[in-house]
Design an enzyme around this catalytic site. Sequence first.
Site, short mmCIF file in Angstrom:
data_model
loop_
_atom_site.label_atom_id
_atom_site.label_comp_id
_atom_site.label_asym_id
_atom_site.label_seq_id
_atom_site.Cartn_x
_atom_site.Cartn_y
_atom_site.Cartn_z
CB ALA A 138 -1.15 -0.11 1.03
CG MET A 139 2.02 5.67 -2.12
SD MET A 139 3.58 5.12 -1.21
CE MET A 139 3.99 6.47 -1.08
CD GLU A 140 4.32 6.17 2.68
OE1 GLU A 140 4.10 5.27 1.89
OE2 GLU A 140 5.21 6.86 2.79
CD GLU A 198 1.20 1.91 3.93
OE1 GLU A 198 1.90 2.93 3.05
OE2 GLU A 198 1.59 1.14 3.61
CG HIS A 219 4.03 6.06 5.93
ND1 HIS A 219 5.38 5.97 6.67
CD2 HIS A 219 4.24 5.21 5.65
CE1 HIS A 219 6.46 5.14 6.56
NE2 HIS A 219 5.25 4.04 5.62
CD GLU A 233 8.37 3.15 4.11
OE1 GLU A 233 7.52 1.90 5.14
OE2 GLU A 233 8.07 3.54 3.73
#
Length: 885
Positions: A268-270, A304, A307, A326
């Site tokens: 996934a991406m924040e 996420e 972040h 990270e």
Amino acid sequence: MRTEQPQMIHLKDYQAPDYLIDETHLTFELFEDHTLVHAQLVMRRNPARGEGFPALALDGQQLELLSVKLDDVDLTSADYELTDSHLTLHPSAEQFVVDTSVKIHPESNTALEGLYKSGSMFCTQCEAEGFRKITYYLDRPDVMSTFTTTVVAEQHRYPILLSNGNPLASGPDDDGRHWATWEDPFKKPAYLFALVAGDLWCVEDTFTTMTERTVALRIYVEPENIDKCQHAMNSLKKSMRWDEETYGREYDLDIFMIVAVNDFNMGAMENKGLNIFNSSAVLARAETATDAAHQRVEAIVAHEYFHNWSGNRVTCRDWFQLSLKEGFTVFRDSQFSADMNSRVVKRIQDVAFLRTHQFAEDAGPMAHAVRPESFIEISNFYTLTVYEKGSEVVRMLHTLLGAEGFRKGSDLYFERHDGQAVTCDDFIKAMEDANGADLTQFKRWYSQAGTPRLAVSEHYDAEQKTYCLTFTQSCPQTPDKLEKLPFVIPVELGLLNAQGAELPLQLADESAAVDTCRVLSVTEAEQTFTFVGITEKPLPSLLRGFSAPVKLQFAYSSDQLVFLMQHDTDGFNRWDAGQQLSVQVLQALIGQYQRGETLVMDLRLVEALRSVLTNPELDQAMVAEMLSLPSEAYLTEISEVADVDAIHAAREFARQQLADSLYDELLARYKANRDVSKATPYVAEDEHFARRGLQNIALSYLSLSAKPEVVAATLEQFDHSDNMTERLNALAILVNSPFEAEKAQALASFAEHFKDNPLVMDQWFSVQAASPLPGGLQRVQQLMEHPAFTLKNPNKVRALIGAFAGQNLVNFHAADGSGYRFLADLVIVLNRLNPQIASRQLAPLTRWRKYDSARQALMKAELERIRNSGELSSDVFEVVSKSLA
Ligand code: TRP
Ligand code: ZN
């Protein structure tokens, strides 16, 4: 694809940008056969970078430039330079505005980086350097800008238009099109940009923050998945509360959105306010997702979300600092998962994973420090070292500073650096300043690669009543050839007497005992600690909770390990004693196999596990973890030269012996738990995970008996379970069984039932790809022909090819090299389709030094074949060339 040899980039060459971007205004016109991107960048000279007007080189790849303006004046090709990686302009004012228009092709983007299509939906993935495939920009994390984004698309196909921040306005356009404008007031680097357009449904909720603000929460999915979002929504709300309570961090926008997409390179991406998720990291419900999948969703949603502070509000100065966000965020999500579920079990799982996979990376040709010194392709550095070892480094800070000191440090870090792009050194400095600590030596964990070894020896003096522990640390050479200086290694320990009670711990220079469990800091290459007032020779319990990511060596006898398994007050170390005992037993069996002897099982392991299995006091999840023998991959990692066949034979023999000897105890546990499962609706909570976990491992052992009553029980569980945890385990057992008719029937009915659910079909592919029965490669090759399989979907590649090469070690390492050839062929194809996935699938071949000389030659030959296969992406080029160096 590159046109020149890819270049190495070095941390030491970092320079601040000459220009800054204060405002970014984007308009996307989405069409079926192309997309137009108009960008207006409000820019100025970076005051920190001296006088004059150096050239402005904007990053851009695979863009068709349509027009460019500087301060509203159209430029002609005489005014700029254009290459396949940059558009270079020549500004001559302190402040200016750049306007560009480009044409791009998301509809044919198979790399899944930049703007692309997943099914019928448009989405983006910009980290690390994907934004340059969308528009010309200063695509580096230390350039932070506000963004206003307008998306224009056909109303009917794309009713939902999303971007970062808060919605500003929307409305109809000509020709059945419509538009929406979003505004993100927080300055951010381009890697956090996101856009989504599609026919999506959403589950909605709200969250009231610690200052009583109401935040709208939305999870967007394709309509058929709307019934699989509740678990992710619950996880999100728990994460938001937890971050307020544990770190004092409040959410900042009025809306937080998650979008699930089927084609995604990672988990996934924040992206700010608009997280984009692999659907495997969002969708979960009892019937289709296992307990492990539910826990993964909870952890990734949390990761996420966290972040938003550790990554977005405070971001990275450059990509060498990746672990700044990270490592810290993995540490945060692991604390969260430990708080939501069983703390000890979470730690056991994390450590088993780290020791098996990160230690292997640290010992291989791609080994690098938590903060690397150089790279060719940053996508290759989203590694277990940056993530998992990075998290261990932050965890050590937490151990050394204590929970309160660590919180003071994180508060200072967030306050001091809010809105900035910073470095790992800045993080450490905040921890130092908040605690009055000196972490100079500790910082070697960021700069030195490799897994330290920590050898421990003991000396007891009965007359003086002193007990000495001598620690000797060393770190093996890594490809960077740098000299290794001693690390700061926090060693949490206790000393047990003959009854298993902890002794008070007083060091020679102390006036009284401090505690019975404490943390020693080992800082020298060799260092002795002397405990006084020790009236009998104790048994040390070392590195409790795995307090440092090192390889500990202490010459425990098997009997001492059995004692620790039963008496250690530290749950993690009880499990670890069992693992060490299992390793001793398995290594003895491996030796017998290699010498052609009859295999003889050490009964101490059988009896120790019998007492675990019959102990009603123990948490069932702990029982399940203790019953799990070290994996073949872990046994490979700790071998000097890994003998694939001996490891497999020894481990299977031990499993069979345990199954035969503990049949009655396993059956009792199985029946009791299955009865509760049958009477209880599925609940995704700790004690239920524990019950099903033990039930499943018990059934897996029992199945080795091949008794009719067990086959019947397996079929019953397969046919009548209301959840995927029980059903998939039964399927895996049948797949690995000799009962061909039952196996074929189960596989067919499962595929028929779940053919429209790609995530469930991934599991169906995986259990078959991982089966160690002979003929594994042919089965995988046949499965590649299945209509549900496609090389274009990363989840499918991981489910089939990744499971085969990573988990099915006997088949992948077939002595004729067929597994290696198969993987190399695929990497060559994937290199063109999706370089990031190609390079990740390559990992098993890079471990060639672990194997016998015949296999080494075969693996190297395949790496060379890839190297010579034509134009390589920088991703594959870097891994192949470093592996052969
Ligand atoms: N930052 C993402 C995370 O939370 C990682 C990530 C998602 C990523 N997609 C990516 C990294 C694509 C590189 C390429 O861990
Ligand atoms: Zn992350």
